[in-house]
Design an enzyme around this catalytic site. Structure first.
Site, PDB file in Angstrom:
ATOM      1  N   GLY A  18       1.162  -0.973  -0.348  1.00  0.00           N
ATOM      2  CA  GLY A  18       0.005   0.311  -0.114  1.00  0.00           C
ATOM      3  C   GLY A  18       0.821   1.231   0.134  1.00  0.00           C
ATOM      4  N   ILE A  98      -8.289  -8.540 -11.901  1.00  0.00           N
ATOM      5  CA  ILE A  98      -9.330  -8.443 -13.074  1.00  0.00           C
ATOM      6  C   ILE A  98     -10.145  -8.003 -12.356  1.00  0.00           C
ATOM      7  CG2 ILE A  98     -10.161  -8.764 -15.057  1.00  0.00           C
ATOM      8  CD1 ILE A  98      -7.992 -11.017 -15.595  1.00  0.00           C
ATOM      9  N   HIS A 115      -0.004   2.130 -13.706  1.00  0.00           N
ATOM     10  CA  HIS A 115       0.598   1.284 -14.166  1.00  0.00           C
ATOM     11  C   HIS A 115       2.493   1.318 -14.501  1.00  0.00           C
ATOM     12  CE1 HIS A 115       1.779  -2.536 -15.661  1.00  0.00           C
ATOM     13  NE2 HIS A 115       2.080  -2.052 -16.880  1.00  0.00           N
TER      14      HIS A 115
END
Length: 207
Positions: A18, A98, A115
């Protein structure tokens, strides 16, 4: 005195330690980011991000995917949590599952992901390792909308990170994470201020 508008409400999804969640918490705490983190969603109840959320007094919805018949089942429960809290933006910050049409359709244009590559290069798992293995000279960080594909949604912004001679996954990851921790809260701020416009695949950011 003008009445202060209600805080922009976000939910953060994460699966691991996190660090990006913490960067968002810290940006809010030091008033660099004017949003309310209403919920942390985590698919691993023992992940350290859950402890970070508790320390920040952020409500947590932690679940075990294997206890549900399929992805859609637990996403319907998540969606109920989001709707009850009036969530305006989903922030995927290292969420390793997903996302199905249950959430994608309900939050179309209101769900973002970060990303560790310059998409569309090196999507999916281990973008940093993929870049090193391929031998590219630059990589970077991409923040994009989520559209249900594999890191395929419209790109909001990207920042380049040079790959240095002798870089390892560890050394490159450290520099990439530093960029992520600065860029992600910044993008959330742009969206909360209404400065990001999405038309088809084209994203524009106003000053």
């Amino acid at each position: 005195m003008a009445e202060r508008k209600p805080a922009y409400r976000i939910a953060v999804f994460a699966s691991g330690s996190g660090s990006n969640f913490q960067a968002i918490v810290d940006a809010v705490a030091c008033k660099e980011l004017d949003v309310q983190i209403e919920l942390l969603v985590c698919d691993r109840p023992q992940a350290y991000v859950v402890e970070r959320a508790k320390q920040a007094e952020v409500p947590v919805f932690a679940f075990k995917p294997k206890e549900y018949p399929n992805r859609q089942a637990y996403e319907k429960e998540i969606l109920q949590q989001l709707e009850e809290r009036g969530i305006q933006l989903i922030v995927l910050a290292g969420y390793m599952r997903i996302v199905t049409n249950v959430l994608v359709d309900a939050f179309a244009g209101r769900m973002i992901n970060i990303h560790p590559s310059l998409l569309p290069s090196f999507p999916g798992v281990d973008g940093i390792g993929q870049a090193l293995a391929y031998g590219v000279k630059i990589t970077g960080v991409t923040v994009h909308y989520v559209d249900g594909g594999l890191d395929s949604g419209p790109i909001i912004t990207q920042q380049v990170v040079a790959i240095l001679a002798g870089d390892t996954i560890e050394t490159l990851s450290e520099r990439m994470h530093a960029v992520e921790h600065e860029l992600f809260p910044q993008v959330i701020g742009w969206i909360s201020e209404g400065r990001v416009k999405l038309e088809g695949r084209q994203v524009t950011i106003t000053a």
